[in-house]
Scaffold this motif. Structure first.
Motif, PDB file in Angstrom:
ATOM      1  N   MET A 126      36.646 -26.007  -1.656  1.00 57.14           N
ATOM      2  CA  MET A 126      35.815 -24.997  -2.345  1.00 57.14           C
ATOM      3  C   MET A 126      36.640 -23.755  -2.670  1.00 57.14           C
ATOM      4  SD  MET A 126      32.315 -23.379  -0.807  1.00 57.14           S
ATOM      5  CE  MET A 126      33.074 -22.081   0.176  1.00 57.14           C
ATOM      6  N   THR A 127      37.519 -23.358  -1.736  1.00 58.71           N
ATOM      7  CA  THR A 127      38.333 -22.142  -1.908  1.00 58.71           C
ATOM      8  C   THR A 127      39.291 -22.267  -3.081  1.00 58.71           C
ATOM      9  OG1 THR A 127      38.232 -21.841   0.488  1.00 58.71           O
ATOM     10  CG2 THR A 127      39.859 -20.533  -0.694  1.00 58.71           C
ATOM     11  N   TYR A 178      29.593 -22.131   3.212  1.00 58.49           N
ATOM     12  CA  TYR A 178      29.359 -23.136   2.163  1.00 58.49           C
ATOM     13  C   TYR A 178      27.980 -22.911   1.524  1.00 58.49           C
ATOM     14  CZ  TYR A 178      28.593 -27.761   0.063  1.00 58.49           C
ATOM     15  OH  TYR A 178      28.325 -28.786  -0.809  1.00 58.49           O
ATOM     16  N   ASN A 199      27.757 -20.100  -0.953  1.00 56.43           N
ATOM     17  CA  ASN A 199      28.430 -20.395  -2.225  1.00 56.43           C
ATOM     18  C   ASN A 199      27.600 -21.312  -3.121  1.00 56.43           C
ATOM     19  OD1 ASN A 199      30.863 -19.970  -3.768  1.00 56.43           O
ATOM     20  ND2 ASN A 199      31.289 -22.135  -3.463  1.00 56.43           N
ATOM     21  N   TYR A 200      26.939 -22.308  -2.534  1.00 55.91           N
ATOM     22  CA  TYR A 200      26.299 -23.341  -3.364  1.00 55.91           C
ATOM     23  C   TYR A 200      24.776 -23.293  -3.407  1.00 55.91           C
ATOM     24  CZ  TYR A 200      30.687 -25.737  -4.270  1.00 55.91           C
ATOM     25  OH  TYR A 200      31.940 -26.058  -4.725  1.00 55.91           O
TER      26      TYR A 200
END
Length: 899
Positions: A43-44, A74, A77-78
């Motif tokens: 993800m990063t 996580y 972010n999502y």
């Protein structure tokens, strides 16, 4: 993650997602933890791992704090892209908010606040209320910040659930960090609200001053910033507050020092004792000086703030001018700021020291810095009359070193000195004339020409000197041409001999026939007419006594300076601009409803007409423009409660969009364009168009019932659009009998229903009643209905704005089918639609009209119309900071002229 975790970033295996999925569902805890680390690593670096959402969420059920933090990261972010799946995590959040470990409780609430998903906010309320009253101060301080985040998502919910009162209670908390976070949260909420939320009274003041001594440095900054907005009741109270805050000036953190200075400066306005003020000025000097020993970036911020402070209270640093002397290794941006402050602090007492410094700087290698130093000498001369002679001596010494750019800058500032002290230092003109051949910069040339023209009677060979410039007149920049024209006229009026007579003929001919610069041509014609009709009047005009110029070292207006001083230690004090000049925020306090669309699967896919919160709403494309201060949309009167309508629920029309029936208004007016013909509307015909009346935008509508039944329960909804148009009140249509019609004006508000993408004139509307299905139709936003009444510009402002905008911001369109019959009637027509006349001129046999207008987001429109009266063809040029709006504007122009 620890330093050994770099391996998680370096996988190159195929089928990475399936492998990760398998590992995330492993029965072994270590394997699951490694898998989550790999997911975060992917993800990063920008990989899309949203497909693993469910598997990662399943890993939340763990006692391992590190793993829980990674899963929460996580989720933050999502969650926005997977709102439905994010609901799965809610139970774990609620459970974690009751965990015995305060770190986990705080982590749960912090993460829920960071997940900006409307569906989760309602589940956040109960855990948040508990955490605000938690026994552990770490949890309470985290919860305080979470309230501010929740307010940004759903302001109404925060107010209804009493979170604001809970935050205010935290100001009385016995833990200083909780107090600091409560203050920070309330200050943030106050910025986003139009009503007073956080007001400091004498009780709150005592609590904040007590907490100030014990909280961390950033907590102190929040509290000091809040205190700076408090106005003391009397001078005694102001002195007491300052006394409690003064120790903060010794703090090691620069932000705390500047916040303390800001707060003290605000309270000093109320203190009447000169002794107290003198002592405070002495106390503030050492911490400000200390800031200049930090690294260059902090020095620059400190210098920009000091620049403001010395404009208001120069005595604070009057004896510290030496600390602003430039060091050889200072970056150029620091040197430039130090120069500015030295000019402001220069006085008769220290001018000799300052001049020695400036003279030294004028021999440096950095050309820009040298130029600024030479100008600084001139500014000191203009500021300090008694030091002017010493300044001129230094300038003459610099001219003698024959460095080209130094000589040119010196001539520019000497011209200003001559204007400040007329008939005082003209003896140095001979020295200046020696450097005539080296001048190659427009400003220096223009300055020298001005000096020759102004003192032509004292310069024996003035005509020869000017003649040397005249040879290259057509190639010179406009600035030089204008000065040459004026100087030649001055020479002719002072020495009306044969030489100047020939020169004036040549110059006037060049400036009228050979040029395309309108400023130069107009000035030349004025001089020509003056000289040919009344030479004595020309003398009175051209050789009139000029006003003496003043010192410009305090450039800021007092009101702007006061505003900037209230914003010390923010970007505003670095830019020297008020916050609204560079920060735009769409402030809305209406929550977004869950039902955002019309019926699922409907072709149009319209969105709800409700305004959305600033976080979820995409920015307006035209420069992200927010409401200017004091110009929020007018509050709408409360409408009668609507009757619940099951059909509305089925359609997806939320309650806020249901508009109840009321008594209709029946305005008369011109025929409206038909938007739903009777053939399409099963006998119902709708005509509509945007209109503007008395400074308010309306949607003018006509309903015609050609059916055999009574139609009632009319409701309307607007899709998101470029200008955020939405209904401001109920649609007032009484039950419509067969064979009858009703006309109404629906008030509209702007900037509440914004769409993304390039600007468009499309306005999508849905109308329904109790007897028929929903009628969707497309209408056009006619831009001239949105032009505001304050769009008129002064001529000078218009010219300045036109010049400041780049050529790429100008868009042109030709309308071959439009004929202008009269310039006056055209101006009258456009003025009626808030397009205001600025000026007109002739360009050959064509008329050119300049106008200004303003769209509701405070974007100015500068308009140039060119046409030949009575002949088909109109050319329209638009110059604006947001040229994307041009197509909609041209549509409006065409509609206006063809109507």
């Amino acid at each position: 993650m620890s330093g050994h975790d770099s391996k998680y970033f370096s996988t190159t295996k195929k089928g990475e997602i399936p492998e990760l999925k398998e590992e995330l569902n492993s029965q072994y805890k270590d394997k699951r933890k490694d898998a989550v680390k790999k997911v975060i690593a992917a993800m990063t670096v920008g990989k899309d791992v949203s497909s693993l959402f469910t598997d990662v969420v399943n890993c939340m059920q763990t006692e391992n704090l590190e793993l829980k933090k990674l899963v929460y990261l996580y989720l933050i972010n999502y969650a926005k892209s997977q709102p439905d799946l994010a609901i799965l995590a809610v139970n774990t959040f609620v459970k974690d908010s009751q965990d015995p470990n305060p770190l986990i409780r705080a982590l749960a609430v912090r993460t829920m606040g960071c997940i900006r998903v409307d569906k989760i906010t309602e589940y956040l309320c109960d855990p948040l209320q508990k955490c605000l009253k938690d026994d552990d101060p770490y949890v309470r301080k985290t919860a305080a910040i979470c309230v501010a985040k929740l307010y940004d998502i759903n302001a109404e919910l925060v107010e209804d659930r009493g979170f604001l009162d809970a935050l205010k209670d935290l100001i009385s908390d016995n833990n200083p960090m909780v107090v600091a976070n409560a203050v920070a949260a309330l200050a943030e909420i106050q910025e986003n609200s139009t009503s007073p939320i956080f007001e400091i009274n004498s009780t709150t003041l005592t609590k904040l001053l007590t907490a100030l001594n014990e909280c961390t440095e950033w907590g102190q900054v929040f509290i000091l910033d809040a205190l700076s907005r408090y106005k003391a009741a009397d001078p005694r109270e102001a002195e007491n507050i300052v006394e409690r805050v003064t120790p903060r000036l010794q703090h090691a953190n620069c932000a705390v020092v500047l916040s303390a200075v800001k707060m003290i400066l605000q309270q000093m306005e109320l203190i009447t004792s000169t002794d107290v003020i003198r002592n405070l000025c002495k106390k503030m000097a050492p911490p400000l000086v200390t800031l200049l020993s930090a690294e260059p970036e902090i020095q620059y911020v400190a210098l920009r703030n000091i620049n403001l402070i010395v404009q208001k209270r120069p005595t604070i640093l009057a004896h510290e001018i030496k600390v602003f002397f430039c060091k050889y290794n200072d970056p150029i941006y620091v040197k430039m700021e130090k120069l500015e402050i030295m000019i402001k602090l220069a006085s008769d007492r220290n001018i000799d020291q300052v001049l020695l410094e400036f003279k030294e700087y004028a021999t440096e290698v950095d050309v820009d810095f040298v130029r600024r130093a030479v100008r600084a000498i001139g500014r000191c001369a203009i500021k300090l009359e008694r030091a002017a002679e010493r300044c001129i001596s230094v300038l003459l010494e610099l001219i003698k070193i024959k460095v080209n750019y130094v000589v040119q800058e010196a001539i520019i500032v000497i011209k200003d000195i001559f204007r400040r002290y007329p008939n005082t230092y003209e003896s140095i003109i001979a020295t200046l004339c020696e450097s005539l051949d080296t001048l190659d910069e427009p400003e220096a040339k223009a300055s020298m020409i001005w000096i020759i023209g102004e003192y032509a009677e004292r310069i024996d060979n003035a005509d020869e000197l000017l003649e040397s410039f005249l040879e290259s007149f057509p190639e010179e920049p406009a600035q030089v041409q204008l000065q040459l024209l004026t100087a030649t006229v001055k020479l002719f009026l002072k020495k009306p001999t044969e030489g100047p007579q020939q020169m004036i003929q040549v110059v006037l001919n060049n400036a009228t026939v050979e040029t395309d610069n309108p400023d130069l041509r107009d000035r030349a014609y004025i001089y020509w007419r003056l000289l040919s009709t009344d030479p004595e009047a020309a003398k009175d005009v051209v050789l009139a006594e000029k006003p003496v110029i003043t010192d410009d070292s305090n450039q800021l207006e007092p009101s702007l300076l006061d505003e900037l001083l209230t914003n010390i230690s923010t970007l505003s004090s670095v830019y020297h601009k008020p916050p609204e000049a560079f920060v735009t925020r769409l402030k809305t306090t209406v929550q977004k409803t869950e039902d955002e669309d019309f019926a699922e699967g409907s072709e149009a896919g319209y969105s709800s007409g409700n305004p959305v919160d600033s976080a979820a709403s995409p920015p307006l494309t035209m420069g992200n423009v927010a409401h200017p201060a004091g110009r929020q949309p007018a509050p709408v009167p409360a409408a009668p409660a609507p009757v619940p309508d099951l059909l509305g629920d089925l359609m997806g029309l939320d309650n806020a969009a249901i508009v109840p029936v009321d008594e209709p208004t029946t305005p008369s007016g011109p025929p409206l364009p038909v938007v739903v013909p009777a053939s399409t509307g099963q006998g119902l015909q709708i005509s509509a168009q945007l209109a503007r009346r008395d400074g308010q935008v309306f949607y003018s509508m006509l309903f015609e019932n050609n059916t055999q039944a009574v139609l009632d329960g009319f409701m309307i909804q607007f899709n998101k659009n470029t200008f955020g148009l939405a209904a401001a009140g109920p649609l007032q249509i009484a039950p419509l009998q067969p064979g009858t019609s009703a006309r109404t004006l629906l008030p509209m508000v702007l900037l509440q229903n914004l769409s993304t993408g390039p600007p468009s004139s499309l306005l999508q509307v849905a109308v329904k009643n109790n007897q028929q299905p929903v009628w969707y139709f497309n209408d056009k936003i006619i831009l001239h209905a949105l032009f505001s009444e304050d769009g008129r510009m002064e001529r000078g402002t218009f010219l300045e704005t036109w010049r400041s905008l780049p050529d790429s911001n100008e868009v042109q369109r030709e309308f071959p089918g439009i004929t202008i019959t009269s310039v006056e009637s055209t101006i009258d027509l456009l003025t009626a639609y808030n397009m205001f006349f600025i000026a007109k001129r002739k360009n050959g046999n064509q008329d050119v009209i300049y106008l200004s207008a303003k769209v509701p987001v405070d974007v100015p429109l500068l308009i140039e119309l060119t046409a030949m009266v009575g002949q088909p063809g109109l050319k329209c040029a638009l110059k604006t900071p947001t040229p994307e709006i041009a197509p909609i504007f041209f549509e409006a122009v065409e509609l206006l002229f063809k109507a």
